[in-house]
Design a protein around this motif. Structure first.
Motif, PDB file in Angstrom:
ATOM      1  N   ILE B  43     -40.599 -19.337   0.619  1.00  0.00           N
ATOM      2  CA  ILE B  43     -39.543 -17.509   1.460  1.00  0.00           C
ATOM      3  C   ILE B  43     -39.129 -18.453   1.927  1.00  0.00           C
ATOM      4  O   ILE B  43     -39.739 -18.396   3.175  1.00  0.00           O
ATOM      5  CB  ILE B  43     -40.379 -16.599   1.732  1.00  0.00           C
ATOM      6  CG1 ILE B  43     -40.784 -15.749  -0.311  1.00  0.00           C
ATOM      7  CG2 ILE B  43     -39.287 -15.538   1.830  1.00  0.00           C
ATOM      8  CD1 ILE B  43     -41.179 -14.734  -0.644  1.00  0.00           C
ATOM      9  N   ALA B  44     -37.039 -18.273   2.080  1.00  0.00           N
ATOM     10  CA  ALA B  44     -37.029 -18.233   3.178  1.00  0.00           C
ATOM     11  C   ALA B  44     -36.549 -17.478   4.439  1.00  0.00           C
ATOM     12  O   ALA B  44     -37.235 -16.782   4.161  1.00  0.00           O
ATOM     13  CB  ALA B  44     -35.411 -19.392   3.221  1.00  0.00           C
ATOM     14  N   GLU B  45     -36.242 -18.524   5.859  1.00  0.00           N
ATOM     15  CA  GLU B  45     -36.567 -17.187   6.468  1.00  0.00           C
ATOM     16  C   GLU B  45     -35.261 -16.062   6.442  1.00  0.00           C
ATOM     17  O   GLU B  45     -35.425 -14.681   6.815  1.00  0.00           O
ATOM     18  CB  GLU B  45     -36.953 -17.682   7.909  1.00  0.00           C
ATOM     19  CG  GLU B  45     -37.535 -18.746   8.626  1.00  0.00           C
ATOM     20  CD  GLU B  45     -37.340 -18.893  10.016  1.00  0.00           C
ATOM     21  OE1 GLU B  45     -36.675 -20.558   9.607  1.00  0.00           O
ATOM     22  OE2 GLU B  45     -37.448 -18.252  11.254  1.00  0.00           O
ATOM     23  N   GLY B  46     -34.414 -16.595   6.065  1.00  0.00           N
ATOM     24  CA  GLY B  46     -33.063 -15.925   6.140  1.00  0.00           C
ATOM     25  C   GLY B  46     -33.351 -14.820   4.903  1.00  0.00           C
ATOM     26  O   GLY B  46     -32.990 -14.277   5.246  1.00  0.00           O
ATOM     27  N   THR B  47     -34.011 -15.381   4.047  1.00  0.00           N
ATOM     28  CA  THR B  47     -34.188 -14.735   2.746  1.00  0.00           C
ATOM     29  C   THR B  47     -34.779 -12.577   3.385  1.00  0.00           C
ATOM     30  O   THR B  47     -34.397 -11.912   3.272  1.00  0.00           O
ATOM     31  CB  THR B  47     -35.291 -14.906   1.666  1.00  0.00           C
ATOM     32  OG1 THR B  47     -34.405 -16.004   1.336  1.00  0.00           O
ATOM     33  CG2 THR B  47     -35.406 -13.613   0.651  1.00  0.00           C
ATOM     34  N   VAL B  48     -35.756 -13.509   4.229  1.00  0.00           N
ATOM     35  CA  VAL B  48     -36.931 -12.422   5.043  1.00  0.00           C
ATOM     36  C   VAL B  48     -36.112 -11.357   6.541  1.00  0.00           C
ATOM     37  O   VAL B  48     -35.890 -10.102   6.362  1.00  0.00           O
ATOM     38  CB  VAL B  48     -37.824 -13.284   5.719  1.00  0.00           C
ATOM     39  CG1 VAL B  48     -38.206 -11.725   6.865  1.00  0.00           C
ATOM     40  CG2 VAL B  48     -38.859 -13.566   4.918  1.00  0.00           C
ATOM     41  N   TYR B  49     -34.904 -11.595   6.617  1.00  0.00           N
ATOM     42  CA  TYR B  49     -33.775 -12.007   7.883  1.00  0.00           C
ATOM     43  C   TYR B  49     -33.237 -10.787   7.286  1.00  0.00           C
ATOM     44  O   TYR B  49     -33.351  -9.533   7.325  1.00  0.00           O
ATOM     45  CB  TYR B  49     -33.556 -12.488   8.705  1.00  0.00           C
ATOM     46  CG  TYR B  49     -34.471 -12.649   9.783  1.00  0.00           C
ATOM     47  CD1 TYR B  49     -34.914 -12.610  10.554  1.00  0.00           C
ATOM     48  CD2 TYR B  49     -34.549 -14.512   9.324  1.00  0.00           C
ATOM     49  CE1 TYR B  49     -35.746 -12.775  11.538  1.00  0.00           C
ATOM     50  CE2 TYR B  49     -35.418 -14.824  10.632  1.00  0.00           C
ATOM     51  CZ  TYR B  49     -36.033 -14.642  11.452  1.00  0.00           C
ATOM     52  OH  TYR B  49     -37.303 -15.130  12.308  1.00  0.00           O
ATOM     53  N   ALA B  50     -32.247 -11.060   5.884  1.00  0.00           N
ATOM     54  CA  ALA B  50     -32.024 -10.562   5.365  1.00  0.00           C
ATOM     55  C   ALA B  50     -32.421  -8.928   4.791  1.00  0.00           C
ATOM     56  O   ALA B  50     -32.017  -7.634   4.397  1.00  0.00           O
ATOM     57  CB  ALA B  50     -30.668 -10.820   4.336  1.00  0.00           C
ATOM     58  N   LEU B  51     -33.084  -8.787   4.316  1.00  0.00           N
ATOM     59  CA  LEU B  51     -34.612  -7.930   3.612  1.00  0.00           C
ATOM     60  C   LEU B  51     -34.500  -7.091   4.743  1.00  0.00           C
ATOM     61  O   LEU B  51     -33.991  -6.347   4.591  1.00  0.00           O
ATOM     62  CB  LEU B  51     -35.102  -8.858   3.516  1.00  0.00           C
ATOM     63  CG  LEU B  51     -36.051  -7.578   2.177  1.00  0.00           C
ATOM     64  CD1 LEU B  51     -37.154  -8.578   1.489  1.00  0.00           C
ATOM     65  CD2 LEU B  51     -37.207  -6.832   2.979  1.00  0.00           C
ATOM     66  N   LEU B  52     -34.531  -7.486   6.058  1.00  0.00           N
ATOM     67  CA  LEU B  52     -34.954  -6.708   6.935  1.00  0.00           C
ATOM     68  C   LEU B  52     -33.591  -5.798   7.120  1.00  0.00           C
ATOM     69  O   LEU B  52     -33.757  -5.026   8.213  1.00  0.00           O
ATOM     70  CB  LEU B  52     -35.375  -7.237   8.275  1.00  0.00           C
ATOM     71  CG  LEU B  52     -36.761  -7.898   8.245  1.00  0.00           C
ATOM     72  CD1 LEU B  52     -37.327  -9.072   9.409  1.00  0.00           C
ATOM     73  CD2 LEU B  52     -37.708  -6.287   8.500  1.00  0.00           C
ATOM     74  N   VAL B  53     -32.757  -6.259   7.468  1.00  0.00           N
ATOM     75  CA  VAL B  53     -30.747  -5.627   7.745  1.00  0.00           C
ATOM     76  C   VAL B  53     -31.175  -4.700   7.078  1.00  0.00           C
ATOM     77  O   VAL B  53     -30.933  -3.744   6.733  1.00  0.00           O
ATOM     78  CB  VAL B  53     -30.326  -6.810   7.905  1.00  0.00           C
ATOM     79  CG1 VAL B  53     -28.849  -6.272   7.707  1.00  0.00           C
ATOM     80  CG2 VAL B  53     -30.051  -7.597   9.266  1.00  0.00           C
ATOM     81  N   ARG B  54     -31.674  -5.000   5.711  1.00  0.00           N
ATOM     82  CA  ARG B  54     -31.239  -3.567   4.546  1.00  0.00           C
ATOM     83  C   ARG B  54     -32.302  -2.665   4.840  1.00  0.00           C
ATOM     84  O   ARG B  54     -31.893  -1.335   5.221  1.00  0.00           O
ATOM     85  CB  ARG B  54     -31.638  -4.379   3.025  1.00  0.00           C
ATOM     86  CG  ARG B  54     -30.374  -5.796   3.112  1.00  0.00           C
ATOM     87  CD  ARG B  54     -30.487  -5.522   1.234  1.00  0.00           C
ATOM     88  NE  ARG B  54     -31.825  -6.148   0.348  1.00  0.00           N
ATOM     89  CZ  ARG B  54     -32.163  -7.763   0.678  1.00  0.00           C
ATOM     90  NH1 ARG B  54     -31.167  -8.414   0.813  1.00  0.00           N
ATOM     91  NH2 ARG B  54     -33.200  -7.864   0.062  1.00  0.00           N
ATOM     92  N   ILE B  55     -34.019  -3.296   4.588  1.00  0.00           N
ATOM     93  CA  ILE B  55     -34.598  -1.746   4.875  1.00  0.00           C
ATOM     94  C   ILE B  55     -34.351  -0.750   6.805  1.00  0.00           C
ATOM     95  O   ILE B  55     -34.876   0.810   6.608  1.00  0.00           O
ATOM     96  CB  ILE B  55     -36.396  -2.467   5.609  1.00  0.00           C
ATOM     97  CG1 ILE B  55     -36.561  -3.376   6.297  1.00  0.00           C
ATOM     98  CG2 ILE B  55     -35.643  -3.317   3.695  1.00  0.00           C
ATOM     99  CD1 ILE B  55     -37.678  -3.325   6.267  1.00  0.00           C
ATOM    100  N   GLU B  56     -33.236  -2.039   7.184  1.00  0.00           N
ATOM    101  CA  GLU B  56     -33.062  -1.503   8.276  1.00  0.00           C
ATOM    102  C   GLU B  56     -32.022  -0.431   8.300  1.00  0.00           C
ATOM    103  O   GLU B  56     -32.220   1.314   8.490  1.00  0.00           O
ATOM    104  CB  GLU B  56     -32.387  -2.149   9.808  1.00  0.00           C
ATOM    105  CG  GLU B  56     -32.671  -1.269  11.245  1.00  0.00           C
ATOM    106  CD  GLU B  56     -32.420  -2.207  12.232  1.00  0.00           C
ATOM    107  OE1 GLU B  56     -32.108  -3.695  11.945  1.00  0.00           O
ATOM    108  OE2 GLU B  56     -31.311  -1.416  13.006  1.00  0.00           O
ATOM    109  N   GLN B  57     -31.265  -0.918   7.875  1.00  0.00           N
ATOM    110  CA  GLN B  57     -29.604  -0.168   7.526  1.00  0.00           C
ATOM    111  C   GLN B  57     -29.701   1.358   6.443  1.00  0.00           C
ATOM    112  O   GLN B  57     -29.789   2.366   6.431  1.00  0.00           O
ATOM    113  CB  GLN B  57     -29.016  -0.780   6.332  1.00  0.00           C
ATOM    114  CG  GLN B  57     -28.244  -1.120   7.190  1.00  0.00           C
ATOM    115  CD  GLN B  57     -26.721  -2.533   6.223  1.00  0.00           C
ATOM    116  OE1 GLN B  57     -27.325  -2.859   5.730  1.00  0.00           O
ATOM    117  NE2 GLN B  57     -26.443  -3.375   7.503  1.00  0.00           N
TER     118      GLN B  57
END
Lengths: 110, 110
Positions: B43-57
């Motif tokens: 699992i790439a870092e980018g994937t996790v960060y993008a997901l974190l943005v989503r769950i924050e939103q």
DNA sequence: CCAGCTATTCAGCGTTACTATGTAGTGGTA
DNA sequence: TACCACTACATAGTAACGCTGAATAGCTGG
């Protein structure tokens, strides 16, 4: 069952359908009905047919056109060797995932 | 673990990360590392960060910026009430799916 | 002939994870 | 100084998949 199920089905619905076909050959309309019986009540017909096109293109199934007593001819799909191989991989991946999720579920329950 | 895992993760990765956060707050880099430890090795870092943005939103987490000794400031995410509610739903959906898949797996084994 | 069931198809859409790349802070070292 | 490695976050573009909604077509019974 809502949007969560929609996203969770991605990647697994294919396995589910292949698993259904591993028991015995079936055609699209029948598969849709079987899914509904098993609790996947809001899977649209269009979804199943699109999936069948995909697994046919991937070469996981053999297709045979069979006349129906009650309507247009049916496209009967049967799992072939490639499909069985893929299904095995699917169960491996699924087990991997399920194992980890169960662990997380227990941890979260503490 | 290949393309099957990629598709199967859709919808579940979000639940996995929320489950990790349900144990205790964490920041992105840490979550990525935790995922790798648990076997989700590619699992790439980018994937996790993008997901974190989503769950924050979506409002499932509260965020706090915390200075780090070893690099740029960390964004520490902690699960809030909405997130816990969603996580519960997630487990319900997951259980539903897992139950049916296990049944299919047994049937196919006959 | 029309309503209703059987049976398949397809265009357009939203969501998600991946790829690839870039930015930035800190410490060590040559 | 210059360089490298590790920590830490961000984002644009892409592919895959399931859903929505609609259309087409065959067959049967009233």
């Amino acid at each position: 069952m809502g949007k969560q199920m929609t996203e969770m089905l991605k990647g697994t619905l294919e396995g589910i359908v292949l698993a259904i076909l591993s028991v015995r050959p079936a055609y699209g309309y029948e598969i849709t009905a079987r899914l509904r019986d098993q609790g996947f009540s809001d899977i649209a017909e269009g979804t199943v047919y699109a999936l069948l096109v995909r697994i046919e293109q991937k070469g996981f199934v053999d297709v045979e056109k069979v006349p129906s007593e009650k309507g247009p001819p049916r496209k009967v799909y049967s799992l072939n060797a490639a499909g069985r191989g893929f299904l095995e991989e699917f169960w491996t991946t699924w087990s991997f995932l399920a194992e980890r999720l169960e662990r997380l579920q227990v941890e979260g329950g503490k």
